[in-house]
Design an enzyme around this catalytic site. Structure first.
Site, PDB file in Angstrom:
ATOM      1  N   SER A 126       0.852  -1.197   0.000  1.00 34.95           N
ATOM      2  CA  SER A 126       0.000   0.000   0.000  1.00 34.95           C
ATOM      3  C   SER A 126       0.888   1.247   0.000  1.00 34.95           C
ATOM      4  O   SER A 126       2.060   1.166  -0.380  1.00 34.95           O
ATOM      5  CB  SER A 126      -0.941  -0.015   1.207  1.00 34.95           C
ATOM      6  OG  SER A 126      -1.918   0.988   1.077  1.00 34.95           O
ATOM      7  N   ASN A 127       0.379   2.365   0.426  1.00 33.96           N
ATOM      8  CA  ASN A 127       1.155   3.613   0.449  1.00 33.96           C
ATOM      9  C   ASN A 127       0.711   4.449   1.636  1.00 33.96           C
ATOM     10  O   ASN A 127      -0.120   4.028   2.429  1.00 33.96           O
ATOM     11  CB  ASN A 127       0.979   4.360  -0.877  1.00 33.96           C
ATOM     12  CG  ASN A 127      -0.482   4.646  -1.158  1.00 33.96           C
ATOM     13  OD1 ASN A 127      -1.128   5.378  -0.428  1.00 33.96           O
ATOM     14  ND2 ASN A 127      -1.016   4.009  -2.195  1.00 33.96           N
ATOM     15  N   ARG A 128       1.260   5.653   1.733  1.00 34.12           N
ATOM     16  CA  ARG A 128       1.065   6.449   2.954  1.00 34.12           C
ATOM     17  C   ARG A 128      -0.186   7.328   2.945  1.00 34.12           C
ATOM     18  O   ARG A 128      -0.362   8.160   3.826  1.00 34.12           O
ATOM     19  CB  ARG A 128       2.282   7.371   3.153  1.00 34.12           C
ATOM     20  CG  ARG A 128       3.565   6.625   3.398  1.00 34.12           C
ATOM     21  CD  ARG A 128       4.722   7.605   3.505  1.00 34.12           C
ATOM     22  NE  ARG A 128       5.993   6.924   3.489  1.00 34.12           N
ATOM     23  CZ  ARG A 128       6.542   6.307   4.528  1.00 34.12           C
ATOM     24  NH1 ARG A 128       5.901   6.295   5.677  1.00 34.12           N
ATOM     25  NH2 ARG A 128       7.701   5.708   4.426  1.00 34.12           N
ATOM     26  N   SER A 129      -1.067   7.150   1.980  1.00 33.28           N
ATOM     27  CA  SER A 129      -2.251   8.031   1.944  1.00 33.28           C
ATOM     28  C   SER A 129      -3.149   7.785   3.155  1.00 33.28           C
ATOM     29  O   SER A 129      -3.497   6.647   3.473  1.00 33.28           O
ATOM     30  CB  SER A 129      -3.041   7.796   0.660  1.00 33.28           C
ATOM     31  OG  SER A 129      -4.267   8.483   0.723  1.00 33.28           O
ATOM     32  N   ALA A 161      -4.622   7.547  -3.757  1.00 38.23           N
ATOM     33  CA  ALA A 161      -3.314   7.073  -4.193  1.00 38.23           C
ATOM     34  C   ALA A 161      -3.515   5.612  -4.601  1.00 38.23           C
ATOM     35  O   ALA A 161      -3.580   4.719  -3.756  1.00 38.23           O
ATOM     36  CB  ALA A 161      -2.305   7.214  -3.067  1.00 38.23           C
TER      37      ALA A 161
END
Ligand code: PMT
Length: 414
Positions: A218-221, A285
């Site tokens: 995943s990502n930091r959103s 994101a």
């Protein structure tokens, strides 16, 4: 002409050293022809006398909850806080002390100011002022967060010279800054029907792409930007479909929220709604890649010292929307960049056939992913470029949705 002209402003002054600045604030408000009702907490009167506010506003100043008609000794008890509460177009609390913020958060009504605020249906703007330790205390921060979630606007505090300490956060915003914020709030309100009858799809959060049943990429959103956009669209009168990848946030009341995990799920939900929507705002994101194969069971490490995963490209949802959208529909894509912002953003504008690309520099930790604030540059399909100052995501969201409203009013995108 100022948006404040003829507006009824309720100015609440609570008891802090910054109360003297409320005098200048009142002067600026009346200079713009606002009609100002001042309510002071009893503590505030230790810092500035009510006569000063009475003289400058030309109106009675409320300190006590009950007044007697006919003055002292009069027989009829009236409840004087209800009229200014009902008439207010905007309430400003400046300075807002830690104590007053706590009472506002809890709905305590033990003085004329906080009692009145409980009856106010107009927007409320608070300008906190206190010692740094009090501002940074988890209790104050939690109260501020709760009030924000309920729609209270904040301006400041800034960092600067304080009463007890040399420097630190807690200094009340300057009166000019408070008036500027008040104007923006009233302007936003006067456009409260800008998106009436429009249907807006907003994506938010970071998609999760599974590697096995327990792991994912995943990502930091955090979803803050997308959720703020959904709220702003609602505030401007739109019907909102929020397609949300996992976040820790509660969806804004009044929107239809669909929770998704992966890019493929998000794609399905967005495309399903495309024909019926006027605008699609892609703040999510979306993971560019997903694992080609996702095993049914948890991958055991056993004796292996490496795990090779083949990633395949996810579909570009924004590009699909851009390719399918009809004349009149608006597509807003974001561009999360760490370098060459302008070059990448204009590339995305063309590739996705977007009407507007909102570019943010995500290498900066104080804005972008997870932060409460953002600073963006807007790239329009007609070649215009507009740089916006750094601001809270809620404020930025309103600025962006106002621009979406204007693009739609001009007939939408190409
Ligand atoms: O959620 P927050 O913590 O508040 O942070 C906000 C934010 C940084 C996530 C937000 O401001 C932001 O920049 N969102 C877009 C993030 C992103 O994925 O950017 P990108 O440059 O990789 O993608 C460009 C655009 O294409 C985006 O609109 C994205 O939603 C879209 N996209 C990307 C990949 C893909 N497979 N499909 C897409 O539709």
């Amino acid at each position: 002409m100022s948006v404040l002209k003829g507006k009824r402003v309720l100015l609440g002054v609570s008891g802090g050293i910054a109360a003297y600045k409320a005098v200048e604030l009142l002067r600026l408000l009346t200079k713009e022809d606002a009609v100002v009702d001042v309510i002071m907490t009893p503590t505030a009167t230790h810092f500035v006398g009510p006569e000063t506010f009475r003289a400058l506003s030309g109106r009675p100043v409320l300190i006590d909850l009950f007044d007697r008609a006919g003055g002292e000794g009069g027989s009829t008890v009236v409840i004087p806080h209800l009229e200014p509460a009902e008439a207010a177009d905007l309430a400003i609390v400046a300075p807002a002390t830690a104590n007053t913020l706590a009472k506002m958060a809890l709905g305590i009504a033990d003085n004329a100011l906080v009692t009145t605020l409980l009856s106010v249906t107009a927007p409320v703007l608070a300008a906190p002022a206190m010692d740094s330790d009090m501002w940074l205390h988890p209790a104050t921060q939690a109260n501020v967060e709760l009030l924000r979630q309920r729609g209270v606007h904040f301006v400041g505090p800034g960092t600067g010279q304080l009463a007890r300490r040399n420097v630190g956060p807690g200094r009340m915003a300057e009166p000019e800054e408070i008036v500027a914020k008040a104007r923006r709030i009233l302007q936003g309100r006067s456009q409260s029907q800008l998106l009436a009858g429009r249907r807006i799809v907003v994506t938010a959060g970071g998609t999760r792409e599974p590697l096995d049943p327990v792991r994912f990429i995943s990502n930091r959103s955090s979803g803050k930007m997308g959720f703020a956009l959904a709220q702003a669209a609602l505030d401007l009168g739109a019907e909102v479909d929020l397609i949300a990848a996992p976040t820790a946030l509660a969806p804004p009341r009044g929107c239809r929220c669909v929770e998704v995990e992966t890019a493929l799920q998000m794609r399905r939900e967005v495309l399903e709604r495309l024909d019926a929507s006027d605008a699609v705002i892609m703040a999510a994101a979306v993971a560019d890649w997903r694992a080609e194969e996702v095993p049914e069971h948890k991958v055991k490490k056993g004796d292996a010292d490496r795990w090779t995963i083949t990633l395949v490209k996810n579909p570009d949802i924004a590009a699909e929307v851009g390719a399918r959208k009809k004349s009149g529909q608006v597509l807003v894509a974001f561009a999360a960049e760490t370098e060459r912002l302008r070059e990448h953003a204009t590339e995305k504008l063309k590739k996705k056939r977007a009407d507007l690309v909102v570019a943010n520099d995500v290498s900066r930790t104080e804005i972008g992913f997870g932060a409460d604030e953002n600073q963006v540059t807007l790239f329009y399909a007609d070649g215009r470029i507009e740089e916006l100052p750094q601001m809270r995501k809620e404020e930025l969201a309103l600025e962006l949705m106002q621009r979406v409203g204007r693009l739609l009013a001009q007939g939408g995108g190409a």
